[in-house]
Write a protein that holds these residues in place. Structure first.
Motif, PDB file in Angstrom:
ATOM      1  N   GLY A   9      32.038  53.945  33.375  1.00 31.26           N
ATOM      2  CA  GLY A   9      32.316  52.522  33.164  1.00 31.26           C
ATOM      3  C   GLY A   9      32.054  51.698  34.400  1.00 31.26           C
ATOM      4  O   GLY A   9      31.502  50.595  34.327  1.00 31.26           O
ATOM      5  N   ALA A  10      32.434  52.215  35.574  1.00 31.33           N
ATOM      6  CA  ALA A  10      32.190  51.501  36.827  1.00 31.33           C
ATOM      7  C   ALA A  10      30.694  51.383  37.090  1.00 31.33           C
ATOM      8  O   ALA A  10      30.216  50.331  37.539  1.00 31.33           O
ATOM      9  N   GLY A  11      29.958  52.436  36.797  1.00 27.58           N
ATOM     10  CA  GLY A  11      28.508  52.382  36.972  1.00 27.58           C
ATOM     11  C   GLY A  11      27.872  51.345  36.075  1.00 27.58           C
ATOM     12  O   GLY A  11      26.986  50.594  36.500  1.00 27.58           O
ATOM     13  N   ILE A  12      28.334  51.286  34.828  1.00 23.66           N
ATOM     14  CA  ILE A  12      27.811  50.287  33.889  1.00 23.66           C
ATOM     15  C   ILE A  12      28.163  48.882  34.358  1.00 23.66           C
ATOM     16  O   ILE A  12      27.314  47.983  34.360  1.00 23.66           O
ATOM     17  N   LEU A  16      25.354  46.073  35.277  1.00 25.59           N
ATOM     18  CA  LEU A  16      25.286  44.785  34.578  1.00 25.59           C
ATOM     19  C   LEU A  16      25.377  43.629  35.565  1.00 25.59           C
ATOM     20  O   LEU A  16      24.616  42.664  35.481  1.00 25.59           O
ATOM     21  N   ALA A  17      26.320  43.730  36.518  1.00 28.02           N
ATOM     22  CA  ALA A  17      26.474  42.666  37.516  1.00 28.02           C
ATOM     23  C   ALA A  17      25.221  42.545  38.372  1.00 28.02           C
ATOM     24  O   ALA A  17      24.793  41.432  38.700  1.00 28.02           O
ATOM     25  N   ALA A  18      24.597  43.663  38.700  1.00 30.78           N
ATOM     26  CA  ALA A  18      23.372  43.636  39.501  1.00 30.78           C
ATOM     27  C   ALA A  18      22.226  42.950  38.759  1.00 30.78           C
ATOM     28  O   ALA A  18      21.304  42.423  39.380  1.00 30.78           O
ATOM     29  N   VAL A  23      30.809  40.032  34.674  1.00 29.00           N
ATOM     30  CA  VAL A  23      31.458  41.201  34.087  1.00 29.00           C
ATOM     31  C   VAL A  23      32.963  41.162  34.315  1.00 29.00           C
ATOM     32  O   VAL A  23      33.422  40.811  35.397  1.00 29.00           O
ATOM     33  N   VAL A  24      33.705  41.544  33.283  1.00 30.56           N
ATOM     34  CA  VAL A  24      35.128  41.836  33.413  1.00 30.56           C
ATOM     35  C   VAL A  24      35.260  43.344  33.241  1.00 30.56           C
ATOM     36  O   VAL A  24      34.888  43.888  32.203  1.00 30.56           O
ATOM     37  N   PHE A  36      38.920  50.291  42.982  1.00 32.48           N
ATOM     38  CA  PHE A  36      37.581  49.850  42.593  1.00 32.48           C
ATOM     39  C   PHE A  36      37.040  48.859  43.609  1.00 32.48           C
ATOM     40  O   PHE A  36      35.854  48.858  43.933  1.00 32.48           O
ATOM     41  N   GLY A  37      37.910  48.009  44.124  1.00 35.10           N
ATOM     42  CA  GLY A  37      37.515  47.050  45.145  1.00 35.10           C
ATOM     43  C   GLY A  37      36.831  45.832  44.569  1.00 35.10           C
ATOM     44  O   GLY A  37      36.760  45.646  43.361  1.00 35.10           O
ATOM     45  N   ALA A  38      36.314  45.004  45.469  1.00 38.64           N
ATOM     46  CA  ALA A  38      35.648  43.756  45.083  1.00 38.64           C
ATOM     47  C   ALA A  38      34.144  43.983  44.981  1.00 38.64           C
ATOM     48  O   ALA A  38      33.547  44.653  45.825  1.00 38.64           O
ATOM     49  N   HIS A  39      33.566  43.445  43.934  1.00 37.48           N
ATOM     50  CA  HIS A  39      32.124  43.533  43.717  1.00 37.48           C
ATOM     51  C   HIS A  39      31.638  42.177  43.220  1.00 37.48           C
ATOM     52  O   HIS A  39      32.260  41.591  42.331  1.00 37.48           O
ATOM     53  N   PRO A  40      30.523  41.671  43.756  1.00 39.17           N
ATOM     54  CA  PRO A  40      29.996  40.380  43.300  1.00 39.17           C
ATOM     55  C   PRO A  40      29.708  40.406  41.801  1.00 39.17           C
ATOM     56  O   PRO A  40      29.114  41.354  41.291  1.00 39.17           O
ATOM     57  N   GLY A  41      30.166  39.376  41.115  1.00 41.48           N
ATOM     58  CA  GLY A  41      29.897  39.249  39.686  1.00 41.48           C
ATOM     59  C   GLY A  41      30.837  40.018  38.783  1.00 41.48           C
ATOM     60  O   GLY A  41      30.679  39.999  37.571  1.00 41.48           O
TER      61      GLY A  41
END
Length: 73
Positions: A9-12, A16-18, A23-24, A36-41
């Motif tokens: 799920g994290a990879g998906i 998607l964000a990339a 994404v939520v 999980f931390g912070a990821h853009p988008g």
């Protein structure tokens, strides 16, 4: 993305964000979401998918839903 803060799920969620999706990603606990931390988008939130009220509340906050990816196990 349910189960979007770890594993497949994290990879998906990251992929998607990339590709420009907003994404939520959900995780079952605060610790999982924090890890999980912070990821853009990506907005990572705590959600137990067995709690119908919590699911309805989250869906109500989403302006437009284009896809739902269920990876919660």
């Amino acid at each position: 993305v349910t189960g979007g803060t770890r594993g497949i799920g994290a990879g998906i969620a990251r992929d998607l964000a990339a590709h420009g999706w907003r994404v939520v990603a959900t995780g079952v606990s605060r610790e999982e979401v924090a890890a999980f931390g912070a990821h853009p988008g990506i907005e990572a939130v705590v959600l137990d998918v067995t709690d119908r009220g919590a699911v309805a509340n989250l869906v109500g906050r989403i302006e437009r839903l284009h896809a739902l990816v269920n990876c919660a196990g």
